[in-house]
Design a protein around this motif. Sequence first.
Motif, mmCIF file in Angstrom:
data_model
loop_
_atom_site.group_PDB
_atom_site.id
_atom_site.type_symbol
_atom_site.label_atom_id
_atom_site.label_comp_id
_atom_site.label_asym_id
_atom_site.label_seq_id
_atom_site.Cartn_x
_atom_site.Cartn_y
_atom_site.Cartn_z
ATOM 1 N N THR A 1 -5.572 20.360 -25.533
ATOM 2 C CA THR A 1 -5.757 21.791 -25.295
ATOM 3 C C THR A 1 -5.877 22.010 -23.801
ATOM 4 O OG1 THR A 1 -6.862 22.163 -27.417
ATOM 5 C CG2 THR A 1 -7.221 23.791 -25.689
ATOM 6 N N VAL A 2 -5.035 22.859 -23.247
ATOM 7 C CA VAL A 2 -5.027 23.121 -21.807
ATOM 8 C C VAL A 2 -5.223 24.615 -21.572
ATOM 9 C CG1 VAL A 2 -3.667 23.049 -19.685
ATOM 10 C CG2 VAL A 2 -3.525 21.160 -21.312
ATOM 11 N N ILE B 1 -7.798 27.586 -11.918
ATOM 12 C CA ILE B 1 -8.615 26.458 -12.374
ATOM 13 C C ILE B 1 -8.057 25.999 -13.717
ATOM 14 C CG2 ILE B 1 -10.941 25.649 -12.894
ATOM 15 C CD1 ILE B 1 -10.733 26.651 -10.076
ATOM 16 N N TRP B 2 -7.979 24.690 -13.887
ATOM 17 C CA TRP B 2 -7.452 24.112 -15.128
ATOM 18 C C TRP B 2 -8.568 23.447 -15.918
ATOM 19 C CZ3 TRP B 2 -2.246 24.644 -16.347
ATOM 20 C CH2 TRP B 2 -1.426 25.088 -15.320
ATOM 21 N N GLU B 3 -8.420 23.489 -17.222
ATOM 22 C CA GLU B 3 -9.321 22.792 -18.136
ATOM 23 C C GLU B 3 -8.464 22.131 -19.209
ATOM 24 O OE1 GLU B 3 -12.980 23.655 -21.317
ATOM 25 O OE2 GLU B 3 -11.974 25.315 -20.306
ATOM 26 N N GLY B 4 -8.781 20.897 -19.543
ATOM 27 C CA GLY B 4 -8.023 20.198 -20.577
ATOM 28 C C GLY B 4 -8.912 19.251 -21.348
ATOM 29 N N PHE B 5 -8.781 19.275 -22.680
ATOM 30 C CA PHE B 5 -9.571 18.336 -23.482
ATOM 31 C C PHE B 5 -8.758 17.890 -24.689
ATOM 32 C CE2 PHE B 5 -10.861 22.695 -24.397
ATOM 33 C CZ PHE B 5 -10.728 22.790 -25.772
ATOM 34 N N PRO B 6 -8.931 16.638 -25.099
ATOM 35 C CA PRO B 6 -8.117 16.078 -26.184
ATOM 36 C C PRO B 6 -8.500 16.650 -27.535
ATOM 37 C CG PRO B 6 -9.747 14.484 -25.461
ATOM 38 C CD PRO B 6 -9.842 15.639 -24.521
ATOM 39 N N LEU C 1 -13.488 21.467 -14.956
ATOM 40 C CA LEU C 1 -12.971 22.362 -13.924
ATOM 41 C C LEU C 1 -12.107 21.535 -12.987
ATOM 42 C CD1 LEU C 1 -16.206 24.380 -12.975
ATOM 43 C CD2 LEU C 1 -14.321 25.208 -14.369
ATOM 44 N N ILE C 2 -10.823 21.822 -12.942
ATOM 45 C CA ILE C 2 -9.898 21.069 -12.094
ATOM 46 C C ILE C 2 -9.014 22.058 -11.344
ATOM 47 C CG2 ILE C 2 -8.006 19.397 -12.018
ATOM 48 C CD1 ILE C 2 -10.493 18.056 -12.978
ATOM 49 N N SER C 3 -8.889 21.884 -10.041
ATOM 50 C CA SER C 3 -7.880 22.632 -9.293
ATOM 51 C C SER C 3 -6.914 21.634 -8.671
ATOM 52 C CB SER C 3 -8.511 23.523 -8.217
ATOM 53 O OG SER C 3 -9.041 22.754 -7.160
ATOM 54 N N VAL C 4 -5.645 21.985 -8.648
ATOM 55 C CA VAL C 4 -4.620 21.072 -8.139
ATOM 56 C C VAL C 4 -3.908 21.653 -6.924
ATOM 57 C CG1 VAL C 4 -4.259 20.027 -10.393
ATOM 58 C CG2 VAL C 4 -2.891 22.014 -9.743
ATOM 59 N N ALA C 5 -4.304 22.834 -6.488
ATOM 60 C CA ALA C 5 -3.692 23.471 -5.326
ATOM 61 C C ALA C 5 -4.667 24.509 -4.796
ATOM 62 C CB ALA C 5 -2.361 24.127 -5.702
ATOM 63 N N ASP C 6 -4.367 25.011 -3.612
ATOM 64 C CA ASP C 6 -5.147 26.123 -3.087
ATOM 65 C C ASP C 6 -4.677 27.416 -3.755
ATOM 66 O OD1 ASP C 6 -6.692 24.479 -1.440
ATOM 67 O OD2 ASP C 6 -5.199 24.535 0.168
ATOM 68 N N PRO D 1 3.323 21.486 -15.136
ATOM 69 C CA PRO D 1 3.644 20.130 -14.648
ATOM 70 C C PRO D 1 2.907 19.735 -13.374
ATOM 71 C CG PRO D 1 5.644 21.287 -15.307
ATOM 72 C CD PRO D 1 4.539 22.300 -15.304
ATOM 73 N N SER D 2 2.374 20.714 -12.641
ATOM 74 C CA SER D 2 1.587 20.355 -11.459
ATOM 75 C C SER D 2 0.187 19.886 -11.835
ATOM 76 C CB SER D 2 1.496 21.556 -10.513
ATOM 77 O OG SER D 2 0.694 22.590 -11.074
ATOM 78 N N TYR D 3 -0.216 20.165 -13.074
ATOM 79 C CA TYR D 3 -1.523 19.715 -13.572
ATOM 80 C C TYR D 3 -1.400 18.466 -14.434
ATOM 81 C CZ TYR D 3 -5.569 19.684 -16.751
ATOM 82 O OH TYR D 3 -6.639 19.299 -17.515
ATOM 83 N N LYS D 4 -0.450 18.447 -15.368
ATOM 84 C CA LYS D 4 -0.253 17.308 -16.259
ATOM 85 C C LYS D 4 1.224 16.923 -16.304
ATOM 86 C CE LYS D 4 -4.444 16.633 -17.707
ATOM 87 N NZ LYS D 4 -5.176 15.402 -17.327
ATOM 88 N N GLN D 5 1.470 15.631 -16.266
ATOM 89 C CA GLN D 5 2.838 15.164 -16.422
ATOM 90 C C GLN D 5 3.231 15.247 -17.889
ATOM 91 O OE1 GLN D 5 3.546 11.316 -14.728
ATOM 92 N NE2 GLN D 5 5.654 11.188 -15.480
#
Length: 680
Positions: free
Chosen positions: A411-412, A399-404, A386-391, A442-446
């Motif tokens: 997978t995002v 909410i973002w989720e990412g796994f290799p 569980l990742i948030s990068v902004a309000d 791009p605000s979550y992953k470069q």
Amino acid sequence: MHVYAQYDLEWAAAPATIYARLAELSGWLLGSEVAGRWQWADQAWQITTKHQPQRLHWHAQSINQPSLKADLVLELLDSVSSTHIRATLHVEWPKTAFKLWHYWQRRRWLHNELAAVLQRWREAWPAQARASNQLAESHPRTWQAFEAMNALDQLQRIQALDQRWQQFEQGQLPKLPYSQTNQLPTADTAFDLVYAGGGLGLLHATLMARKGLRVLVFDRHEVGCAHREWNISQAELERLVATGFISWETLEREIIMARYNDGVVRFHAAGSAVAPAELRLPKVLDIALDAGALLRYARQQFLAAGGTVWDATSFEHVYHDPQRQQTIVAVRKVDQAHVIATRLLIDAMGAISPLTLATQPFAGICPTVGTVLSGADHDQSLGDILISVADTQADRQLIWEGFPGRDHELTVYVFYYDRVGAKAQYQHSLLDLFEDYFELLPSYKQLQPNAKHLRPVFGYIPARHALSKPKPLAGVLALGDASAQQSPLTFCGFGSFVRNLERTTDLLEQALEQQLTTPNHLSAISAYQSNVSMNWVFSRFMTPWGRPQDVNELQNVFAHVLNNLGYELARRFFQDQMTWLDYYRLLLGTLAYYPRIMQVAWQVLGWRDWLRWIGDWLRFSRAALIAKIGQHMPAWLIARLPKPWLFQYNAAYAEWQAMGWLDSSPNHQSQALGANTEIK
């Protein structure tokens, strides 16, 4: 006397656009110009500006009372697809014109004045309406990405899914395709079990076919086709292997795409009064699976076990004779109608099942979209849980989720929590969320210059947010998203399905053998867990209720508390194995760390849901007490239970086992689910 008010809101426009428009004002936001003078609060004001980059500042001084001054400051915080505005209004009243007991009255008046004018300006802002209903024009980023992925057929599927879901939320419930009658249509074929929906239900159908039953699986598209990717833990995969469905060798060779060492939970903290707190959760969602490969394997195993598959087959109606306990299912395969006799219809049609929507509407929803992509910078040893990068963005906390995955693929997902129907804060649309996904990624992953989207993943994940089990229709058993029995907080439907696969298949076998197929008995055959049904309260705190930063602030509070309580409790919380004592410690820990939680809870829940939570808490406590006593019933007493009671006991025992609530391994476990032969 100095008085101030503060107000936060979100504005669906870029900071530069808002800045340019408001900086052009001849006066300021409050009041209006009358006869060449700026009028506000029964005063004439002289307005001067002190603007800075991303900060609008107006200074006002009363012309008639020079000692009466005011400052209005708007801080513009970029949130990519919108702007968060923190507005502060300071007023300095002369002491001769102000009494201390007026302070709170004046402050409240200032707050209401500030809130009203900002809301009016936001509502009057030119709407950026879409010029066309065509997807290529209305959702250009999504169209281009799907075209590059050669997935335009999936885009049409998503559009149809959106339309069906929005009809439901607008109150246009589907007509229930179900009838009880003693004059059943004549069947042209017969099976013991018929599964409507060829997703996760295919795993369940395979195990039932291996038990010697005649099983049919049909789907409106292709049986065994996945439109999500899944991650899971080692312990949950062990439960899958224990069913005999698959071996570790096959999992490692064909299904497991990647293993990673750690899982991360982290929430945005800029602008929050609470310090950030990162949760590290090894052994929680630390294995990535190839969903397509798993379902292809399931289809092969199902056919090898004697099962029957019908692709391109749509469900139309189900008929049930309650006296003879017989069920008839009407379907349409391509252009030909079929009528099938069966002992039970298994509803695995997902969140938009017409049987579920018409009878047991959901309370919560988690729209989820994403892609499998290559060329994103990501630590392959980590999984983002569980990742948030902004309000909040567009009144949603994304909410973002990412796994290799394989070959450095990633997978995002992006998703948000909301209620449904009239209580929803947002019109739910996977297409709209996809458009935001491609803009905000791009605000979550470069992304590297050679980044490429490979295939889409999407779905509506529902929950009922209720402690009680829904009562099924006679002759119908719901599984997976159609039953919405997964946690309304973590929405881990795949993990819940796998953990409870042996439980539901064994119970279904027992029910069929003993002819215990009434709705009361079928309600025991589910992935329901009383310990996760309480989580509807936590999910409500993931839905915006006030300031843009409120959700993130409170989630950082919970992360602090879980860190303080230790890894094992946090692991149980995220793997749906929370005990009564865990819940009690979490509540007390939150109250000690963040005393405002009671005020926030009242604001978020309101008095009705506050009372509902108390009732759920009492029922949850009762369930914990029953589990404590029931698992230690003497074996001689269990062996003497009537068969219907023994079936209910086995179902309850299996639920305690799934929740991790078994204290030990007493001798009476020989009577438990899977080992008991008396019921057969």
